[in-house]
Design an enzyme around this catalytic site. Structure first.
Site, mmCIF file in Angstrom:
data_model
loop_
_atom_site.group_PDB
_atom_site.id
_atom_site.type_symbol
_atom_site.label_atom_id
_atom_site.label_comp_id
_atom_site.label_asym_id
_atom_site.label_seq_id
_atom_site.Cartn_x
_atom_site.Cartn_y
_atom_site.Cartn_z
ATOM 1 N N LYS A 170 34.087 57.816 92.760
ATOM 2 C CA LYS A 170 34.758 57.455 93.378
ATOM 3 C C LYS A 170 36.704 57.183 92.738
ATOM 4 O O LYS A 170 37.084 56.767 91.933
ATOM 5 C CB LYS A 170 34.321 56.782 93.987
ATOM 6 C CG LYS A 170 35.356 56.359 95.405
ATOM 7 C CD LYS A 170 34.904 54.863 96.265
ATOM 8 C CE LYS A 170 35.343 54.146 98.135
ATOM 9 N NZ LYS A 170 35.210 53.213 98.073
ATOM 10 N N SER A 183 33.945 54.316 103.501
ATOM 11 C CA SER A 183 35.115 54.727 102.590
ATOM 12 C C SER A 183 35.194 56.078 101.540
ATOM 13 O O SER A 183 35.790 56.491 101.174
ATOM 14 C CB SER A 183 36.085 53.945 102.032
ATOM 15 O OG SER A 183 35.540 52.986 101.073
ATOM 16 N N SER A 226 31.185 50.195 102.671
ATOM 17 C CA SER A 226 31.854 51.762 102.738
ATOM 18 C C SER A 226 30.747 52.891 101.379
ATOM 19 O O SER A 226 30.989 53.381 101.527
ATOM 20 C CB SER A 226 32.831 51.722 101.444
ATOM 21 O OG SER A 226 33.751 51.383 102.878
#
Length: 521
Positions: free
Chosen positions: A78, A189, A213
């Site tokens: 990420k 997210s 998330s």
């Protein structure tokens, strides 16, 4: 033989150890998958050269008999984790060109154990969002979207006689593009991480979870997402959103893979003042299949108004699966649950407004000049931050201001303490808690963009665990009537991820194999 990019981490490790294929072959298969799925907008930065270099080193260790715990496994990172010398953006314009001179502790742990970095994947800007639509680099498209690949000629059309002559002799230059019936969000997210794992582009991915998330996108795309206890994984080198809530964790296709990856990610870090100095167990050993006598809490407050009947039915099915394996369902009460979401959306923006004050255009990232220093700050932040980030900075600044601090921020912190107390009391009655992961399946890109409150409600079941600092895990449990994945969430005692993993493996076994998404490599 199954395509190499469709293997689980556990299967790949077995194949590598047996010499059935090399880490380089495994990595090359995943690099082809990265290329084949570019239409999903998963990656912000691809690192093929680094991946092949790491894979070669892994092959040398396998040949020497010194293989590491995750040797040769290609993963995605990420783009909130700082990676030394590799562009790190947090999906924000304000971090344009930022290449950290240091490595985050979590990624350093993964490279120490032999993992291979395919690249940095997309997310909501500064991890603020539940749909991966706030990224400066555009939305991630869920692999569960309906679409088809089409071949088009990429050559530009010219004009004039010479162009017509050239056109007559030109070889076609086909490029693959996507035509979409309906583009779905992958959740957020950590949407890029979720999409990469579900689409068979990466064996696993790192995620971060501030209010859901990791778990919510895992539910939306039908994978496993594990948010560890706050303090289990170091936050050092992760771009901060809300420092008292953020926690890194693994996103994988199976519970066993999550166990393997968490063991490498976790560990005490003296560079992080919130890191917990507690032993990291071998989580894979927790997968015994034996949950006889386990007390499973079913919180009555999670039966919210408007929740689709099929999600309620799936929740009940989860109870029955655990009961059939010998667990004992217990109804519990978490009375302050209804206050969790409003408290979260005061605490998190307050911390974000403080954390994001450091982005000013002076030392790194974007700089938009002005006639003086103040105007340069204003121009840089105004252009560098997206709409959702600006909204949360404003909310956070407001609730921390002198006239409203007691009424909002202080009250939210008191509510947070009550929520933590609710869980502490619940552990007297149960060992693990079972809930739905999300109140709905994935929705279309653009469907909730103008209604931030509706978007925030995606986290209604996941936020309480963050406020209490507890571990939570989402495991895929089936498909809804619309053909999209649904997940079940388990919440556990502090630092008892092992019980979550043991219980989740039973749910995974009962739910059976999950189908591939329509779009995959």
């Amino acid at each position: 033989m199954m395509s190499l990019n469709h293997l689980t981490m556990a299967e790949a490790l077995a194949g590598l150890r047996a010499g059935e294929f090399t880490a380089t072959e495994l990595t090359e298969a995943h690099l082809r998958a990265v290329e084949a799925t570019r239409g999903l907008n998963i990656f912000i930065t691809e690192t093929a050269d680094i991946a092949l270099r790491q894979a070669k080193a892994a092959d040398e260790r396998y040949a020497a008999g010194t293989a590491l715990p995750m040797d040769g496994l290609p993963i995605a990172v990420k783009d909130l984790f700082c990676t030394e010398g590799v562009l790190t953006t947090a999906a924000s314009h304000i971090l344009d060109g930022f290449k950290p001179p240091y490595e985050s502790s979590v990624t350093a742990n993964l490279w120490r154990d032999g993992a291979v970095m395919l690249g940095k994947v997309n997310l909501d800007e500064f991890a603020m969002g539940s749909a991966n639509i706030t990224s400066y680099y555009g939305p991630v498209i869920s692999p569960w979207s309906k679409g088809r690949r089409v071949q088009r000629d990429a050559a530009p059309a010219g004009s004039g006689v010479l162009s017509e002559v050239a056109e007559a002799f030109r070889q076609p230059q086909p490029v693959t593009e996507w035509e979409w019936e309906r583009r779905l969000v992958p959740g957020g997210s950590s949407g890029g991480s979720a999409a990469a794992v579900a689409a068979r582009v990466a064996m696993a991915a790192t995620g971060t979870d501030t209010g859901g998330s990791i778990r919510q996108p895992a539910s939306f795309v039908g994978i496993v997402g594990l948010k560890p206890t706050y303090g289990r994984c170091s936050r050092w080198g992760i771009v901060a959103f809300a420092s008292s809530l953020d926690q890194a964790g693994p996103m994988t296709r199976t519970v066993r893979d999550a166990a393997i990856m968490l063991r490498s990610m976790a560990g005490f870090d003296p560079k992080d003042s919130t890191s917990a100095d507690v032993p990291v167990p071998d989580y894979e050993k927790a997968i015994t299949g034996d949950i006889r006598g386990l007390r499973v809490g079913i919180p009555r407050e999670y039966r919210v108004d408007g929740m689709p009947a099929e999600i309620d039915r799936l929740w009940q099915q989860g109870v029955e699966w655990l009961k059939a394996a010998g667990a004992v369902p217990v109804e519990i009460s978490l009375p302050h649950t209804k206050y969790a979401l409003p408290a979260y959306y005061i605490v998190a923006p307050a911390e974000a407004s403080s954390n994001l004050a450091r982005y000013d255009g002076v030392r790194f990232g974007l700089r938009v000049e002005g006639k003086d220093l103040k105007e340069m700050y204003e121009n840089t932040r105004g252009e560098g931050f997206g709409r959702e980030v600006r909204r949360r900075i404003l909310i956070g600044t407001y609730v921390l201001s002198a006239g409203y601090y007691d009424a909002y921020y202080l009250k939210a912190q008191k509510v947070r303490a009550r929520i933590a107390e609710d869980f502490t009391k619940a552990w007297e009655q149960c060992d693990v808690i079972l809930t739905p992961t999300a109140p709905n399946t994935a929705f279309g890109i653009g469907e909730k963009m103008d209604d931030p409150i509706a978007m925030y409600l995606n986290d209604v079941f996941t936020v309480p665990a963050n406020l209490a600092g507890l571990p939570g895990l989402s495991v895929p449990a089936g498909l809804a009537a619309n053909g999209l994945p649904l997940g079940l969430q388990l919440v556990g005692r502090p630092f008892d991820e092992a019980t979550l993993i043991r219980t989740a493996a039973v749910l995974e076994q009962a739910a059976g194999p999950q189908p591939l998404p329509p779009v995959h490599a």
